[in-house]
Structure formats: structure tokens, C-alpha cells
Design a protein around this motif. Structure first.
Motif, mmCIF file in Angstrom:
data_model
loop_
_atom_site.group_PDB
_atom_site.id
_atom_site.type_symbol
_atom_site.label_atom_id
_atom_site.label_comp_id
_atom_site.label_asym_id
_atom_site.label_seq_id
_atom_site.Cartn_x
_atom_site.Cartn_y
_atom_site.Cartn_z
ATOM 1 N N UNK A 20 7.708 4.362 -11.870
ATOM 2 C CA UNK A 20 8.177 3.740 -10.641
ATOM 3 C C UNK A 20 7.845 2.258 -10.609
ATOM 4 N N UNK A 21 6.895 1.824 -11.464
ATOM 5 C CA UNK A 21 6.411 0.444 -11.391
ATOM 6 C C UNK A 21 7.461 -0.592 -11.717
ATOM 7 N N UNK A 22 8.598 -0.207 -12.287
ATOM 8 C CA UNK A 22 9.610 -1.198 -12.626
ATOM 9 C C UNK A 22 10.331 -1.723 -11.392
ATOM 10 N N UNK A 23 10.236 -0.979 -10.296
ATOM 11 C CA UNK A 23 10.917 -1.406 -9.070
ATOM 12 C C UNK A 23 10.146 -2.553 -8.428
ATOM 13 N N UNK A 24 10.864 -3.526 -7.891
ATOM 14 C CA UNK A 24 10.225 -4.676 -7.266
ATOM 15 C C UNK A 24 10.625 -4.741 -5.810
ATOM 16 N N UNK A 25 9.688 -5.140 -4.967
ATOM 17 C CA UNK A 25 9.935 -5.278 -3.532
ATOM 18 C C UNK A 25 9.311 -6.583 -3.086
ATOM 19 N N UNK A 26 10.100 -7.441 -2.499
ATOM 20 C CA UNK A 26 9.612 -8.750 -2.109
ATOM 21 C C UNK A 26 9.150 -8.781 -0.663
ATOM 22 N N UNK A 27 9.012 -7.634 -0.058
ATOM 23 C CA UNK A 27 8.382 -7.543 1.246
ATOM 24 C C UNK A 27 9.073 -8.381 2.297
ATOM 25 N N UNK A 28 8.312 -9.221 3.009
ATOM 26 C CA UNK A 28 8.869 -9.932 4.152
ATOM 27 C C UNK A 28 9.788 -11.072 3.779
ATOM 28 N N UNK A 29 10.031 -11.309 2.497
ATOM 29 C CA UNK A 29 10.845 -12.443 2.109
ATOM 30 C C UNK A 29 12.339 -12.144 2.149
ATOM 31 N N UNK A 30 12.744 -10.897 2.375
ATOM 32 C CA UNK A 30 14.164 -10.589 2.451
ATOM 33 C C UNK A 30 14.716 -11.162 3.752
ATOM 34 N N UNK A 31 15.749 -11.988 3.632
ATOM 35 C CA UNK A 31 16.326 -12.680 4.783
ATOM 36 C C UNK A 31 17.803 -12.384 4.835
ATOM 37 N N UNK A 77 0.829 -1.211 0.000
ATOM 38 C CA UNK A 77 0.000 0.000 0.000
ATOM 39 C C UNK A 77 0.862 1.259 0.000
ATOM 40 N N UNK A 78 1.900 1.258 0.831
ATOM 41 C CA UNK A 78 2.786 2.425 0.885
ATOM 42 C C UNK A 78 3.496 2.637 -0.447
ATOM 43 N N UNK A 79 3.892 1.536 -1.079
ATOM 44 C CA UNK A 79 4.575 1.651 -2.363
ATOM 45 C C UNK A 79 3.639 2.214 -3.432
ATOM 46 N N UNK A 80 2.415 1.713 -3.471
ATOM 47 C CA UNK A 80 1.458 2.215 -4.456
ATOM 48 C C UNK A 80 1.132 3.689 -4.209
ATOM 49 N N UNK A 81 1.012 4.058 -2.923
ATOM 50 C CA UNK A 81 0.716 5.457 -2.602
ATOM 51 C C UNK A 81 1.861 6.361 -3.036
ATOM 52 N N UNK A 82 3.104 5.882 -2.856
ATOM 53 C CA UNK A 82 4.254 6.707 -3.245
ATOM 54 C C UNK A 82 4.316 6.887 -4.757
ATOM 55 N N UNK A 83 3.847 5.892 -5.506
ATOM 56 C CA UNK A 83 3.828 6.037 -6.961
ATOM 57 C C UNK A 83 2.956 7.215 -7.371
ATOM 58 N N UNK A 84 1.747 7.242 -6.831
ATOM 59 C CA UNK A 84 0.824 8.303 -7.219
ATOM 60 C C UNK A 84 1.251 9.657 -6.665
ATOM 61 N N UNK A 85 1.856 9.655 -5.477
ATOM 62 C CA UNK A 85 2.346 10.919 -4.936
ATOM 63 C C UNK A 85 3.439 11.499 -5.817
ATOM 64 N N UNK A 86 4.369 10.635 -6.255
ATOM 65 C CA UNK A 86 5.454 11.108 -7.118
ATOM 66 C C UNK A 86 4.912 11.560 -8.460
ATOM 67 N N UNK A 87 3.907 10.823 -8.982
ATOM 68 C CA UNK A 87 3.338 11.212 -10.267
ATOM 69 C C UNK A 87 2.603 12.530 -10.189
#
Length: 484
Positions: free
Chosen positions: A467-478, A439-449
Motif C-alpha cells: 500500500x505504501x506506493x500510494x501518495x496522499x498530499x493531505x491538506x494541499x489538495x485545492x 495516522x489513518x493511512x498508516x493504520x490502514x496499511x497494517x490493518x490490510x496487511x
């Protein structure tokens, strides 16, 4: 101390376990002040009925000023872990998994100090089963059990644990951390190498190398080194790492495993002399990594691969020519090598003892003819050998009840795995931390746009697309730490 023992005995029933756990957690001062009486108090407890209390007593006994190795502690801990795999005992120790595996690791420390790792194999195997909610769940003790099996050369003692597919990591229930996963894969891969189960070894070692990570560690580097050697022995070449391998892991293996990559390049050239030179050049490195034995197997396997390639090109060939193509010293060594390969079922061949000619048989014909027999007979006219493993008759491998049962079991496993993947997907899609990140990532996309676009809604959409080309795997980063 007598009062605490009495409470443990009185509260070790399913209805009072929560109260007992609170009592034991608040009794640190009692254990500290009566440390010299802990060993005697253990004799008043039944490890099967009073498992939770027994685990706390062992934990505090090991925490104190205990001489290492201590025979009494080893005896008490072994007695406890061998009795804790009953349903009643397992239900108690799972209330305090950190206390349980802490005591188990102290047992490992004591048996290693006594130069008798074999004494800890069966107790830790029982402890793994007691700590597991289900057979497919990883525990912090998997790596410790495998390490003891390796040091005591009991490669088959952990096969019942090693053969289980680990599909779940439940840190809330078992206390697992990323290092436990790396050690499970590394030591498990080494056990499979010792048992000559190379496909399973490759699977475990690759799992360690490709696990999500934000930093490299020594376990991953060591796993990759063995992965290279097993690839060369089993597959005849280095299998490239998947694209999803972490960039930090690639950086670590590029800097730490350069001699192994050079060995793989020499192997790919199919030049026996070059392979031996590279192996000799880095002998000290391979010996320091305890991989010298595997490297020697790699060098020996090149001749096997060369002979196997000859069977795909020639029908008949002399022993002298085979020795020249495979880089062997002479015809006698070539004959001995062919005999071993036929006995292992790696090729099908017939050697004429008088002329020194070798006839390579097609595997299908050899399996249906007399050459498929696993026995070898030598006469004045020559030596006829056959490799087993073929299917007699013209049918396929499923033309039997056993084949159909095996296919049915494979299908059941595939369906079960699909169900597990669906459950994992649903769990992640409902995870609050993951959803908040998305949600935060999607909100930042529209804010930047909106801030960067001068044409209203069109600018906002354009910014979001950039911004959509950036990927974030969330809780899977170990993050993987630890060292060997």
C-alpha cells in the motif's frame, strides 16, 4: 440610524473594537429599515478614524437597491479606500475582511458600469495594502486591482503590488479562496505581458497552471493559452509543463488549447509558411480568446529567432540570403528587421550599404570594441551598428560595487526563502488534520496487511509495503472553480 452612528464614533478606539464589531454585525435590521439614510450617515463618519463602521455602512449601502453606476457611492467608496491604508484604519478593517473586500468589489462593479475603470485603480491599490498583513500575503483584491489596470491600460499603476513576491495565503486573515489565486496569476501575467516582462509573466502563468487542483477551470485554460504564446515569443519554443501538473489540468488544456499546441508545433518546425497557415486557420479562435495580438507577435518572432540562429553559424551573409532563411519578403525587409534587432540589443552586426553584406560580430568582441556603442552611423561605405549590454573590459559582471551589492541581495533572498520553507515544513508537520490523515493511512496499511497475511508479522509487513506506493498530499489538495 443616529444612535448607530453615535456608537460607531464612540467605540472606534482600540479597546472597544470588539464590542463595535459585535454591534455592527447585529445591526442588519437597523440598516434595512433606514436604508435611505445610509448615504447621509456616511458624511458624519471619518473614513480614517471610523474605518470599521464606514466599511459596514458602505457594504449595506451597496447591498440595497442601488442604481449601478451610482456616482455618490463611487465618491464615498473612493474616499474611504484612499484613507484606509493608515495603521489605525488597517487594524480596524482587518477585523472584518469579508465586509471590506465586498465593498471594494462593489466599487469595481460601479466604475466598470460607468466605463471609467481608471477611477478604481488607486482606491483598490490602497485597499490591497490595507488588507495585507504583510506585503507577501495574497488578498482577494489583487485580481480586481490587476483587472482594472488592464482595462484602463494603466499597466504600471500596479507595479508596486505586482513586483512583490506572494509567499503566503492566509484565508483566515484575508478571506482568500482558490479562485483569487488563479485570478492573481492570470491578470498579473497579463500585466507583465503588457509591460514586456516576459520572464515574470511566464512565472505567474505557470503558477496558475500548476497550482494543486482536483478540477479544471476556465482561468487555468486561459492562463495556459497565454503561457504557450509567451513561451514562443520569449523562449523560442514551448516549455513543457512540470511533472507535478495536475492530471485534470492536463486534460483541460489538451481539449481546450489544441489550436495553441498546433501553433507551437508549427513554430518548432521553423517553417514560416506553415506557422502563418496555422495562425490563419485558427484566427477566429485566437480572436475570441483576445490573443490575436500575441499570435501576431509569435509569427513575427520566428524571423527574429531565425536571424539569431544565423549569427551562430555564419560570420557574413547577404541580406538576400538572410531574407530567404528567415522567410522575409526581400532584402529591404531583412535590413529593416536587422536594424530593429540591433537597436534592441538582440544581435551585433555590421551592414555594408554598398554590397548588401551583413557581418555578424561576436558579442564579447562587440561589447569591448567600437561596435558596442548603442549609436548607429551611416556613411557611403556602409552602416556600423552595435548592441549594448556587454561588460566593458576583461572583468566579470561582479567587478563593481553594484555587482557585489546585487549578489549580496540575491544571497539574502535565497536565505530568506530557505527559512520560509523550513517554517512551512514545520507548520505542516504539526497540522492536526494532516497528522490525522497520515495516522489513518498508516493504520490502514497494517490493518490490510494483518487481514490479508497468513504468516503473521511477515504478512502484515508485506501488506504495508504494497500500500505504501500510494501518495496522499493531505491538506494541499485545492479545488479551483470560477470562470472568466
Amino acid at each position: 440610524m443616529e444612535a448607530l452612528v453615535a456608537q460607531v464614533v464612540a467605540l472606534s478606539n482600540p479597546n472597544d473594537l470588539s464590542q463595535l464589531l459585535s454591534t455592527l454585525k447585529g445591526s442588519d435590521a437597523v440598516f434595512t429599515q433606514n436604508y435611505q439614510h445610509i448615504a447621509a450617515a456616511l458624511q458624519a463618519l471619518d473614513p480614517a478614524q471610523h474605518s470599521l463602521g464606514f466599511a459596514f455602512f458602505l457594504h449595506h449601502l451597496a447591498k440595497g437597491n442601488l442604481h449601478v453606476p451610482d456616482v455618490g457611492f463611487i465618491d464615498n467608496a473612493s474616499r474611504f479606500f484612499m484613507a484606509c491604508d493608515s495603521p489605525q484604519a488597517a487594524a480596524q478593517i482587518r477585523l472584518a475582511p469579508d465586509i471590506f473586500y465586498s465593498a471594494a468589489r462593489k466599487l469595481k462593479e460601479h466604475v466598470l458600469a460607468s466605463n471609467c475603470p481608471r477611477r478604481g485603480v488607486l482606491p483598490l491599490r490602497s485597499a490591497v495594502r490595507a488588507l495585507q498583513p504583510r506585503p507577501e500575503v495574497l488578498t482577494p483584491l489583487h485580481g480586481d486591482l490587476f483587472q482594472l489596470c488592464l482595462l484602463s491600460r494603466c499597466y504600471n499603476a500596479a507595479c508596486c503590488v505586482l513586483d512583490d513576491d506572494i509567499l503566503d495565503v492566509a484565508p483566515q486573515q484575508t478571506g482568500c479562496i482558490p479562485t483569487d489565486l488563479f485570478l492573481y496569476c492570470y491578470y498579473g501575467g497579463m500585466l507583465c505581458i503588457g509591460r514586456k516582462q516576459y520572464p515574470r509573466a511566464l512565472e505567474l502563468l505557470l503558477q496558475a497552471v500548476t497550482a494543486p487542483a482536483v478540477a479544471g477551470n476556465a482561468i487555468v485554460a486561459a492562463a495556459y493559452k497565454k503561457y504557450v504564446l509567451v513561451c514562443l515569443i520569449h523562449a523560442g519554443g514551448l516549455l513543457h509543463l512540470p511533472k507535478y501538473t495536475s492530471s485534470c489540468v492536463r486534460h483541460v488544456i489538451d481539449s481546450e488549447a489544441r489550436p495553441y499546441n498546433e501553433l507551437a508545433s508549427a513554430y518548432a518546425s521553423r517553417n514560416a509558411d506553415r506557422l502563418r497557415r496555422v495562425a490563419d486557420q485558427h484566427t477566429a479562435t485566437f480572436a475570441a480568446d483576445n490573443n490575436l495580438g500575441l499570435v501576431r507577435q509569435v509569427v513575427a518572432s520566428l524571423a527574429v529567432r531565425s536571424i539569431q540562429r544565423l549569427t551562430q553559424t555564419f560570420l557574413t551573409l547577404s541580406l538576400t540570403d538572410i531574407a530567404a532563411h528567415a522567410g522575409l519578403p526581400g532584402a529591404e525587409e531583412a535590413e529593416a528587421r536587422i536594424l530593429r534587432m540591433v537597436a534592441a540589443g538582440q544581435i551585433h552586426a555590421k551592414i555594408d550599404g554598398r554590397t548588401g553584406m551583413v557581418r555578424f560580430a561576436d558579442e564579447t568582441r562587440a561589447a569591448t570594441g567600437a561596435a558596442a556603442s548603442s549609436s548607429a552611423s551611416r556613411s557611403t561605405s556602409g552602416l556600423t551598428l552595435g548592441g549594448g549590454g556587454g561588460v566593458v573590459g576583461g572583468g566579470g559582471v561582479w567587478d563593481s560595487a553594484a555587482g557585489v551589492a546585487a549578489l549580496d541581495e540575491r544571497m539574502r533572498l535565497v536565505l530568506e526563502l530557505g527559512k520560509r520553507l523550513q517554517q512551512a515544513n514545520e507548520m505542516v508537520s504539526q497540522d492536526r488534520a494532516y497528522l490525522s490523515k497520515v495516522t489513518a493511512r498508516e493504520r490502514s496499511k497494517y490493518d490490510m496487511g494483518a487481514s490479508g497475511g497468513a504468516s503473521g508479522l511477515g504478512g502484515g509487513l508485506g501488506g504495508a509495503g504494497g500500500v505504501g506506493a500510494e501518495q496522499d498530499f493531505g491538506p494541499f489538495a485545492v479545488g479551483g472553480g470560477g470562470s472568466l
